[in-house]
Write a protein that holds these residues in place. Sequence first.
Motif, PDB file in Angstrom:
ATOM      1  N   GLY A 251      45.470 -16.521  93.395  1.00  0.00           N
ATOM      2  CA  GLY A 251      45.282 -17.324  94.609  1.00  0.00           C
ATOM      3  C   GLY A 251      43.948 -18.057  94.576  1.00  0.00           C
ATOM      4  O   GLY A 251      43.189 -17.960  93.605  1.00  0.00           O
ATOM      5  N   PRO A 252      43.641 -18.784  95.641  1.00  0.00           N
ATOM      6  CA  PRO A 252      42.443 -19.634  95.647  1.00  0.00           C
ATOM      7  C   PRO A 252      41.113 -18.885  95.638  1.00  0.00           C
ATOM      8  O   PRO A 252      40.169 -19.323  94.984  1.00  0.00           O
ATOM      9  CB  PRO A 252      42.593 -20.445  96.929  1.00  0.00           C
ATOM     10  CG  PRO A 252      43.539 -19.685  97.784  1.00  0.00           C
ATOM     11  CD  PRO A 252      44.449 -18.954  96.858  1.00  0.00           C
TER      12      PRO A 252
ATOM     13  N   ALA B 255      48.357 -14.997 104.362  1.00  0.00           N
ATOM     14  CA  ALA B 255      47.850 -13.856 103.586  1.00  0.00           C
ATOM     15  C   ALA B 255      47.358 -12.747 104.519  1.00  0.00           C
ATOM     16  O   ALA B 255      46.398 -12.049 104.211  1.00  0.00           O
ATOM     17  CB  ALA B 255      46.751 -14.321 102.640  1.00  0.00           C
TER      18      ALA B 255
ATOM     19  N   ALA C 147      43.238 -13.879 107.253  1.00  0.00           N
ATOM     20  CA  ALA C 147      43.206 -14.802 106.109  1.00  0.00           C
ATOM     21  C   ALA C 147      43.000 -16.221 106.627  1.00  0.00           C
ATOM     22  O   ALA C 147      43.302 -16.527 107.785  1.00  0.00           O
ATOM     23  CB  ALA C 147      44.510 -14.701 105.329  1.00  0.00           C
ATOM     24  N   ALA C 148      42.528 -17.082 105.752  1.00  0.00           N
ATOM     25  CA  ALA C 148      42.335 -18.480 106.148  1.00  0.00           C
ATOM     26  C   ALA C 148      43.674 -19.118 106.489  1.00  0.00           C
ATOM     27  O   ALA C 148      43.777 -19.937 107.407  1.00  0.00           O
ATOM     28  CB  ALA C 148      41.658 -19.239 105.017  1.00  0.00           C
ATOM     29  N   SER C 149      44.708 -18.727 105.757  1.00  0.00           N
ATOM     30  CA  SER C 149      46.049 -19.267 106.013  1.00  0.00           C
ATOM     31  C   SER C 149      46.554 -18.820 107.391  1.00  0.00           C
ATOM     32  O   SER C 149      47.267 -19.557 108.075  1.00  0.00           O
ATOM     33  CB  SER C 149      47.011 -18.808 104.924  1.00  0.00           C
ATOM     34  OG  SER C 149      46.807 -17.434 104.641  1.00  0.00           O
TER      35      SER C 149
ATOM     36  N   THR D 255      47.587 -15.852  98.952  1.00  0.00           N
ATOM     37  CA  THR D 255      48.453 -17.028  98.905  1.00  0.00           C
ATOM     38  C   THR D 255      48.875 -17.387  97.481  1.00  0.00           C
ATOM     39  O   THR D 255      49.640 -18.327  97.304  1.00  0.00           O
ATOM     40  CB  THR D 255      47.791 -18.223  99.631  1.00  0.00           C
ATOM     41  OG1 THR D 255      46.431 -18.308  99.231  1.00  0.00           O
ATOM     42  CG2 THR D 255      47.894 -18.052 101.133  1.00  0.00           C
ATOM     43  N   GLY D 256      48.378 -16.613  96.482  1.00  0.00           N
ATOM     44  CA  GLY D 256      48.936 -16.752  95.128  1.00  0.00           C
ATOM     45  C   GLY D 256      50.412 -16.373  95.164  1.00  0.00           C
ATOM     46  O   GLY D 256      51.297 -17.196  94.849  1.00  0.00           O
TER      47      GLY D 256
ATOM     48  N   ASP E 100      46.976 -23.833 102.863  1.00  0.00           N
ATOM     49  CA  ASP E 100      46.181 -23.087 101.874  1.00  0.00           C
ATOM     50  C   ASP E 100      45.089 -23.965 101.289  1.00  0.00           C
ATOM     51  O   ASP E 100      45.153 -25.197 101.349  1.00  0.00           O
ATOM     52  CB  ASP E 100      47.107 -22.569 100.760  1.00  0.00           C
ATOM     53  CG  ASP E 100      46.469 -21.429  99.973  1.00  0.00           C
ATOM     54  OD1 ASP E 100      45.494 -20.826 100.464  1.00  0.00           O
ATOM     55  OD2 ASP E 100      46.956 -21.135  98.867  1.00  0.00           O
ATOM     56  N   GLN E 101      44.081 -23.287 100.708  1.00  0.00           N
ATOM     57  CA  GLN E 101      42.960 -23.997 100.114  1.00  0.00           C
ATOM     58  C   GLN E 101      43.435 -24.919  98.991  1.00  0.00           C
ATOM     59  O   GLN E 101      44.356 -24.574  98.239  1.00  0.00           O
ATOM     60  CB  GLN E 101      41.950 -23.004  99.527  1.00  0.00           C
ATOM     61  CG  GLN E 101      41.145 -22.241 100.549  1.00  0.00           C
ATOM     62  CD  GLN E 101      41.539 -20.773 100.582  1.00  0.00           C
ATOM     63  OE1 GLN E 101      42.644 -20.441 101.017  1.00  0.00           O
ATOM     64  NE2 GLN E 101      40.673 -19.903 100.136  1.00  0.00           N
TER      65      GLN E 101
HETATM   66  N1  ASP Z   1      44.101 -18.502 100.713  1.00  0.00           N
HETATM   67  C1  ASP Z   1      44.212 -17.164 101.129  1.00  0.00           C
HETATM   68  C2  ASP Z   1      43.907 -17.080 102.593  1.00  0.00           C
HETATM   69  O1  ASP Z   1      44.778 -17.440 103.278  1.00  0.00           O
HETATM   70  C3  ASP Z   1      43.559 -16.119 100.404  1.00  0.00           C
HETATM   71  C4  ASP Z   1      43.788 -16.099  98.934  1.00  0.00           C
HETATM   72  O2  ASP Z   1      44.852 -15.694  98.462  1.00  0.00           O
HETATM   73  O3  ASP Z   1      42.847 -16.444  98.259  1.00  0.00           O
HETATM   74  O4  ASP Z   1      42.882 -16.638 103.065  1.00  0.00           O
END
Ligand code: ASP
Length: 324
Positions: free
Chosen positions: A40-41, A156, A160-162, A185-186, A202-203
């Motif tokens: 993921g990011p 996530a 989570a940011a998502s 989010t991977g 997502d990022q």
């Molecule tokens: N992007 C993800 C999030 O929603 C976290 C990840 O898998 O890096 O926070």
Amino acid sequence: MHLAQRLMLAASVLIAGPAFAQDSYPTGPVTIVVPFAAGGPTDTVTRLIAEPMSKELGQQIVVQNVGGAGGTLAATQVANAEADGYTILMHHIGMSTAPTLYRNLPFQPLEAFSTIGLVTNVPMTVIARKDFEPGTFQELVEYVKANKDTVTYANAGIGAASHLCGMLLMKAIDTPLTTVPYQGTGPAMTDLLGGQVDFMCDQTTNTTGQILGGEVKAYAVTTPERLDALPEVPTTTEAGLPEFQVGVWHGLYAPAGTPDAAIEKLSAALQAALKDPNVVSRFAELGTAPVDAAEATPAAHRDHLAAQIELWRPIIQEAGQFAD
Ligand code: ASP
């Protein structure tokens, strides 16, 4: 040697012992815990900076993925780890939202951690499986409103940011979403590509390649300006939702009580990594950039964390979504 002299020597060795250990820090591998699944990011950003940091520290860096509970599982693990500089945490904006989102969070970020430095601030993108019906962000909003019981939104986990991005979207369009939580989010991207889930936020560090490759549909970037890496993707402002904006800042943390000498070395290694040409160019390709050197410091990071906790508290309280 007289007994008194021997005692004095022994005492000075005892006093010098720990100081020497810190001067030579690190003498073994350093583990960076990533609070989300591999691939993921957050994982991508961590692995990119780990290599030049490891060169700078002269020791191996091991990246350990501990997904779950929107990143709070890993944060709890590192908060309780030995404060010796050998276990640190990469976390993102979730560190500032968790204290309000979680009623029973087992740590308070400003007390449980020593900040090492900020890393990067990553824009988000609203994306969907490539055969998802809506063509534009406006159509997506209409579609989600009309099909709110069947449309699925991947995140996530709470914190989570998502999740945060989905919460802001629900608020902006005044419609609840059916959410599907993942360890990161991977794996959510894998399901999106396979068509098992409809859309997510997502990022760009996870979505740029898939967007440019035409493997997912991109509706908007959550920034006021379009991104050089994704010039075709409109902003949420262009799409008529200027209040729907979020940037995912990342920082490195050590358990509180980690010796200053270790924090300084880790921060210096981070600053060197952020100047590494490969990091700069890969970040640019992924729609982001390293923070300025002045922000990759313990003090700037701490101030930012404190300000972000205050910034997000009323927004989350108003949205009224909490977890235990
Ligand atoms: N992007 C993800 C999030 O929603 C976290 C990840 O898998 O890096 O926070």
